[in-house]
Design an enzyme around this catalytic site. Structure first.
Site, PDB file in Angstrom:
ATOM      1  N   ARG A 189     -38.496 -34.238  -2.523  1.00  0.00           N
ATOM      2  CA  ARG A 189     -38.463 -34.182  -3.981  1.00  0.00           C
ATOM      3  C   ARG A 189     -39.800 -34.680  -4.498  1.00  0.00           C
ATOM      4  O   ARG A 189     -40.403 -35.575  -3.900  1.00  0.00           O
ATOM      5  CB  ARG A 189     -37.385 -35.122  -4.550  1.00  0.00           C
ATOM      6  CG  ARG A 189     -35.993 -34.568  -4.608  1.00  0.00           C
ATOM      7  CD  ARG A 189     -35.834 -33.495  -5.686  1.00  0.00           C
ATOM      8  NE  ARG A 189     -34.485 -32.982  -5.732  1.00  0.00           N
ATOM      9  CZ  ARG A 189     -33.995 -31.994  -4.978  1.00  0.00           C
ATOM     10  NH1 ARG A 189     -34.782 -31.390  -4.097  1.00  0.00           N
ATOM     11  NH2 ARG A 189     -32.751 -31.593  -5.099  1.00  0.00           N
TER      12      ARG A 189
ATOM     13  N   GLU B 160     -42.101 -31.185 -11.673  1.00  0.00           N
ATOM     14  CA  GLU B 160     -42.115 -29.741 -11.472  1.00  0.00           C
ATOM     15  C   GLU B 160     -41.166 -29.052 -12.466  1.00  0.00           C
ATOM     16  O   GLU B 160     -40.182 -29.679 -12.882  1.00  0.00           O
ATOM     17  CB  GLU B 160     -41.738 -29.380 -10.026  1.00  0.00           C
ATOM     18  CG  GLU B 160     -40.306 -29.712  -9.674  1.00  0.00           C
ATOM     19  CD  GLU B 160     -39.993 -29.390  -8.216  1.00  0.00           C
ATOM     20  OE1 GLU B 160     -40.716 -29.840  -7.312  1.00  0.00           O
ATOM     21  OE2 GLU B 160     -38.988 -28.688  -8.006  1.00  0.00           O
TER      22      GLU B 160
ATOM     23  N   HIS C  77     -41.247 -25.023  -4.452  1.00  0.00           N
ATOM     24  CA  HIS C  77     -39.889 -25.504  -4.147  1.00  0.00           C
ATOM     25  C   HIS C  77     -39.023 -24.388  -3.540  1.00  0.00           C
ATOM     26  O   HIS C  77     -37.997 -23.998  -4.099  1.00  0.00           O
ATOM     27  CB  HIS C  77     -39.229 -26.071  -5.422  1.00  0.00           C
ATOM     28  CG  HIS C  77     -38.115 -27.039  -5.129  1.00  0.00           C
ATOM     29  ND1 HIS C  77     -37.818 -28.103  -5.928  1.00  0.00           N
ATOM     30  CD2 HIS C  77     -37.217 -27.086  -4.118  1.00  0.00           C
ATOM     31  CE1 HIS C  77     -36.778 -28.769  -5.425  1.00  0.00           C
ATOM     32  NE2 HIS C  77     -36.402 -28.149  -4.318  1.00  0.00           N
TER      33      HIS C  77
HETATM   34  C1  GLV Z   1     -33.316 -28.347  -2.775  1.00  0.00           C
HETATM   35  O1  GLV Z   1     -34.282 -28.958  -3.090  1.00  0.00           O
HETATM   36  C2  GLV Z   1     -32.036 -28.941  -2.540  1.00  0.00           C
HETATM   37  O2  GLV Z   1     -31.863 -30.140  -2.813  1.00  0.00           O
HETATM   38  O3  GLV Z   1     -31.144 -28.230  -2.064  1.00  0.00           O
END
Ligand code: GLV
Length: 327
Positions: A239, A268, A286
């Site tokens: 994250r 983000e 991401h």
């Molecule tokens: C993606 O970042 C998730 O947490 O699945």
């Protein structure tokens, strides 16, 4: 009458169809990013929501959602949900663990290799028409094989990343809130538990796969970057906010570490503009879990949780089991 639910972001049409067999579904296939007030307005009278990390469910939001019974996140991470506040209101919360482990681990390796071997940097150079001759020292990178991989956050994804390192004859060290069992360590390429400091000082490549929380914020900041080897690679799959992006930019500019591969950013989809001017960083939006089968599995997993919760069954991935006893 079927209960009403909101699917807060666009998702595979077949999943909307599946949900429509159980619920009155309000979808958002135009993928509008709702403000908190819009989200609250949309959720009036709704019993459930399929959410992503772009929608926050904190105590204030939940206080304005008296009809809500479940927040089903389509993500393994759930730092957008205040689970304690959900529990206090008897709202179930769920996530989508496991279905994304292997895909995310694959991507961790893709990012690690692209970063250590300077793949995107050299590709940009080639596309810019700069390739006129071969040279012995163009784009010299770091080896993966035979090196030491440091994994911070040794949950299921971290262990899947470690398993893959066997093929590269790597040594694995890890740091985690708690130590794995001997059997788990053996499965994870005989990973060795070390302190965070030892990991940062020793690893040639550091991969971050820990959940975000107020405790894990800035796990990697200026002091930690200072401990890392000058030739080291840092990869963040977890994250934004786990890395202090400003400190990382300073370290990358000064070549305190060799390179970073980042799939997630503080704030983000906005990110620090200085990243764009740096050659020694690989940036992706991401997408670690973004294979077609895995994203479908995640959407269906979130749907399973919604369907179970609103038909008096225990959702398979319930984060706050106390709430199930209350319904
Ligand atoms: C993606 O970042 C998730 O947490 O699945």
């Amino acid at each position: 009458m079927k209960p009403g639910i909101l699917v807060a972001r666009a998702v595979f049409p077949e999943v909307i169809e599946r949900l429509s067999q159980h619920f009155e579904v309000e979808s958002n296939q135009d993928d509008v990013l709702f403000t908190p007030d819009q989200l609250i307005a949309k959720l009036q009278g709704k019993a459930g929501v399929m959410s992503t990390s772009s929608s926050r469910f904190d105590a204030d939001v939940l206080a304005r959602l008296p009809d809500l019974k479940i927040v089903a996140n389509m993500a393994v991470g759930y730092d957008n949900i205040d689970v304690a506040a959900c529990t206090a209101r008897g709202v179930m919360a769920s996530n989508t663990p496991d279905v994304l482990n292997e895909t995310t681990a694959d991507f961790g390796w893709a990012l690690l290799m692209a970063t250590a071997r300077r793949i995107t940097e050299s590709e940009h150079w080639l596309r810019a028409g700069k390739w006129e001759k071969w040279r012995y020292d163009y784009f010299l990178g770091a080896d993966l094989h035979g090196s030491t991989l440091g994994i911070i956050g040794m949950g299921r994804i971290g262990q899947a990343i470690a398993r893959r390192s066997m093929g590269f004859d790597m040594r694995v060290i890890y740091h985690n809130r708690s130590r794995l069992s001997e059997q788990q360590e053996a499965h994870a390429n005989h990973a060795v538990y070390v302190s965070k400091e030892e990991l940062l000082r020793t690893a040639d490549h550091v991969v971050l796969v820990l959940p975000y929380s107020s405790e894990s914020r800035h796990t990697i900041a200026a002091a930690e970057l200072e401990l890392m080897k000058p030739g080291a690679t840092l990869v963040n799959l977890a994250r934004g906010g786990i890395v202090d992006d400003t400190a990382l930019i300073t370290a990358l500019k000064a070549k305190k570490i060799a390179a970073a591969g980042l799939d997630v950013f503080e704030n983000e989809p906005k990110f620090h503009p200085d990243f764009l001017g740096l050659e020694n960083v690989v940036l992706t939006p991401h997408i670690a879990s973004a294979s077609a089968p895995t994203r479908k599995a995640m959407a269906n997993c979130a749907a399973d949780n919604l369907i179970a919760a609103l038909s008096q069954q225990r959702p398979p991935n319930l984060l706050n089991p106390e709430t199930f006893r209350q319904v």
